[in-house]
Design an enzyme around this catalytic site. Sequence first.
Site, short mmCIF file in Angstrom:
data_model
loop_
_atom_site.label_atom_id
_atom_site.label_comp_id
_atom_site.label_asym_id
_atom_site.label_seq_id
_atom_site.Cartn_x
_atom_site.Cartn_y
_atom_site.Cartn_z
N GLU A 64 -4.96 2.14 -4.08
CA GLU A 64 -3.50 2.27 -4.06
C GLU A 64 -2.86 1.01 -3.47
O GLU A 64 -1.71 1.02 -3.04
CB GLU A 64 -3.06 3.50 -3.26
CG GLU A 64 -3.34 3.47 -1.78
CD GLU A 64 -4.73 4.00 -1.42
OE1 GLU A 64 -4.92 4.35 -0.25
OE2 GLU A 64 -5.61 4.07 -2.30
N ASP A 123 0.86 -1.20 0.00
CA ASP A 123 0.00 0.00 0.00
C ASP A 123 0.90 1.25 0.00
O ASP A 123 1.91 1.30 0.68
CB ASP A 123 -0.89 0.00 1.25
CG ASP A 123 -1.85 1.18 1.25
OD1 ASP A 123 -2.92 1.07 0.61
OD2 ASP A 123 -1.53 2.20 1.89
N ILE A 124 0.51 2.25 -0.81
CA ILE A 124 1.27 3.49 -0.88
C ILE A 124 0.92 4.36 0.32
O ILE A 124 -0.26 4.63 0.58
CB ILE A 124 0.98 4.25 -2.19
CG1 ILE A 124 1.29 3.36 -3.40
CG2 ILE A 124 1.78 5.55 -2.26
CD1 ILE A 124 0.89 3.96 -4.72
#
Length: 361
Positions: free
Chosen positions: A284, A241-242
């Site tokens: 994301e 995950d960003i």
Amino acid sequence: MKPEKMIRDITGNTESFNLEHRVFNMFSFLLIIVCLFSGVMNYLLSLNTPAVLAPLLYGMVQIYLYYLSRLKQHYEISVLATLIFAIFIISPTMWFFNGGSYGASQYSIIVLGAVIAAICTRRKRVVFLCCFLLVLSSLVTLEYYFPGTIQYYHSAHARYLDLLVGLNSTTIATYLLFLVYSDNYRSEHEKVLEYSKKLEIMAVTDGLTELYNHSYIFLRLEEEIAKAKRYQRKLSIIMLDIDFFKKLNDTYGHQFGDHVLSRISKCLKDNLRTTDIIGRYGGEEFLIIAPETGSPEAFVAANKLRKLIENIIFFHHVQVTISMGIAEWKNDTSQQLIEKADKCLYMAKKHGRNKIEMLDH
């Protein structure tokens, strides 16, 4: 020269010309050959001057109509002029000057009927076909009641030579017209296959990142779990995950966010094994499936990715980080395995982000 190239040189390619147009171009080209050849043959057979000059003149006119259709793409006017020309002028002339029902002209005339059906549509096809049948019926009737109007062959040698040429030229013309259909079918079939492949790719691929989409990556995970279970192999997944992605979108806009997603996706594809399977799991979030890999090996690969992404300089001198959760398969279902990785990802976020967490060591 290959037959396909020759056909396309004469008729035009399938991208610029539809099937009816290509068939007409071939017919028009063949008509030129037949007219010019008939003029020469009639001269060699010592027929009268009109029998020699008429087909040569018709051939010259047809050259211009072929030029309009093939090079200028004036299809409708070329078809109209050619069919009127062929039905009402060429066919009667060939009939009267080449022995009528005893000659070879009838074979060429039969091909004309097939061409009318191929290049005309709906009402136009019916109109031209009725005109053609009317002309043929009139020619046969005139020959029956007024046989003196037909110029018969002066010798059996001349008749059989004309029949030989007529049969062969008709056979070649039919073959070439069939090649146009065959080439068109092959071209359309290739387009359908190409379009079908594109649809298949679109069905399983995320448009922005060009990675597998959510539904397909989940399907691949189930397949890999089935293989791991069957062959007793290791399997790990990495949930990525960003960090602070919403803040990036809010600060720099969604286009910048899309750029970040695309750049990170490319980094993942370029730095993972060909056997690894990558997909965009959510907005994301990314899911990496690592077959035949335990959690320690997956950690090494994940840490390499974390460092690479941390060092990427985006627009506005922005740097981003990622958090990752790793789970190794232990007879879990696909949903259970994802929940384990998601739990580890949550732990990485909770412990400060830009970290990797895993349950199984």
